[in-house]
Design an enzyme around this catalytic site. Structure first.
Site, PDB file in Angstrom:
ATOM      1  N   THR A   1       2.915  11.012   0.441  1.00 48.30           N
ATOM      2  CA  THR A   1       4.416  10.932   0.674  1.00 48.30           C
ATOM      3  C   THR A   1       5.228  11.138  -0.123  1.00 48.30           C
ATOM      4  O   THR A   1       4.771  10.038  -1.046  1.00 48.30           O
ATOM      5  CB  THR A   1       4.565   9.726   2.026  1.00 48.30           C
ATOM      6  N   GLY A   2       6.401  10.867  -0.442  1.00 53.56           N
ATOM      7  CA  GLY A   2       7.186  11.287  -1.653  1.00 53.56           C
ATOM      8  C   GLY A   2       6.809  11.371  -2.913  1.00 53.56           C
ATOM      9  O   GLY A   2       6.840  10.747  -3.680  1.00 53.56           O
TER      10      GLY A   2
ATOM     11  N   GLY B   1       7.460  12.108 -10.686  1.00 53.51           N
ATOM     12  CA  GLY B   1       6.694  10.677 -10.936  1.00 53.51           C
ATOM     13  C   GLY B   1       5.723  11.133 -10.209  1.00 53.51           C
ATOM     14  O   GLY B   1       4.556  11.178 -10.759  1.00 53.51           O
ATOM     15  N   ILE B   2       4.698   9.117  -9.380  1.00 52.32           N
ATOM     16  CA  ILE B   2       3.420   8.613  -8.943  1.00 52.32           C
ATOM     17  C   ILE B   2       3.399   9.558  -8.237  1.00 52.32           C
ATOM     18  O   ILE B   2       2.230  10.006  -8.115  1.00 52.32           O
ATOM     19  CB  ILE B   2       3.587   7.279  -9.241  1.00 52.32           C
ATOM     20  N   GLY B   3       4.387   9.692  -7.544  1.00 52.16           N
ATOM     21  CA  GLY B   3       3.895  10.947  -6.125  1.00 52.16           C
ATOM     22  C   GLY B   3       3.409  12.128  -6.777  1.00 52.16           C
ATOM     23  O   GLY B   3       2.463  12.931  -6.447  1.00 52.16           O
TER      24      GLY B   3
ATOM     25  N   TYR C   1      13.783  -3.616  -2.227  1.00 57.38           N
ATOM     26  CA  TYR C   1      11.868  -3.778  -2.837  1.00 57.38           C
ATOM     27  C   TYR C   1      11.091  -4.416  -2.900  1.00 57.38           C
ATOM     28  O   TYR C   1       9.624  -4.038  -2.239  1.00 57.38           O
ATOM     29  CB  TYR C   1      12.827  -3.408  -4.331  1.00 57.38           C
TER      30      TYR C   1
END
Length: 258
Positions: free
Chosen positions: A14-15, A19-21, A153
């Site tokens: 997801t998402g 970046g990391i995704g 967050y």
């Protein structure tokens, strides 16, 4: 010989617009998995999906239950039932606690936490039935060391770790392993944005601020999304068959806890 082959496995991330995704999607596909991912924009979907024939992308708003469910159904229809789930989607707005209303808290909770709940609930029955599954929660070291600027967050990401540990305890005997990855100072758009905001208020350059930030990391630099993805993909393989219920920091040695 360490077994990192994911050929025949089906993964949902997801998402994953960047970046990391995005790094995780690419690495899972490079190791043989069929991967379905979502992002908010069609351009991001098209760009990442072009990396491999093993990748399918979809536009979705993961803060919305209906949009999330449509994504999960389309992904299942296209690649099959997921063996692997990476709950990566999340936002990290920097804002003052006293100026956050209930709607701010609820919106971020829906995106960061409830998206993980919904996705995990969707994949668990099939994983349990086949006695094999991997769920990885992408949290943050900020869940252990909360910042006042990112209070909501950190709260949502701490909840992800807690949920992951509880699920690991409940479903480990079914062959479903649930772990959390806690990235530290990783060079992503979030840290670029934070450095830009600080540069505007201090008069320093963004490069100076980022260089100063990295001084506190024992390895002396920011990490990369690919280095986090390495840890995520490892946990998704048979090589990590005895790792369950863990919260693993990928932070260059910054965390001081034992």
């Amino acid at each position: 010989m360490i077994d990192l082959d994911l050929t025949g496995r089906k993964a949902i991330v997801t998402g994953a617009s960047l970046g990391i995704g995005a790094a995780t999607v690419r690495l899972l596909a490079d190791h043989g998995a069929s991967v379905a991912f979502c992002a908010r924009g069609q351009d991001a979907v098209n760009d990442l999906a072009s990396h491999s024939d093993n990748i399918r992308g979809y536009v979705a708003d993961m803060s919305d239950a209906d949009s999330t469910n449509r994504f999960l159904q389309r992904a299942t229809d296209d690649i099959g039932d997921a063996d692997i789930l990476v709950n990566n989607v999340g936002a990290s707005p920097s804002r003052n606690f006293l100026y956050m209303d209930d709607a701010d808290w609820e919106q971020l909770f829906q995106l960061n936490m409830m998206s993980a709940v919904r996705c995990t609930r969707h994949v668990l029955p099939r994983m349990r039935a086949q006695q094999w599954g991997r769920v990885v929660m992408i949290s943050t070291v900020g869940a252990l060391y909360p910042s006042a600027a990112l209070i909501d967050y950190a709260a949502t990401k701490s909840a992800m770790i807690s949920t992951g540990k509880a699920l690991a305890s409940k479903y480990g005997r079914d062959g479903v392993l649930v772990n959390s990855i806690l990235p530290g100072l990783i060079h992503t758009a979030m840290w670029d944005r934070a450095a830009a905001e600080l540069a505007e208020s201090t008069g320093k350059s963004q490069q100076e601020i980022m260089a100063n930030n990295s001084k506190g990391v024992p390895v002396g630099r920011y990490g990369t999304p690919e280095e986090v993805a390495n840890a995520v993909v490892f946990l998704c393989t048979d090589a990590a068959a005895y790792i369950n219920g863990q919260a693993i920091s990928v932070d260059g040695g910054s965390s001081g806890h034992i």
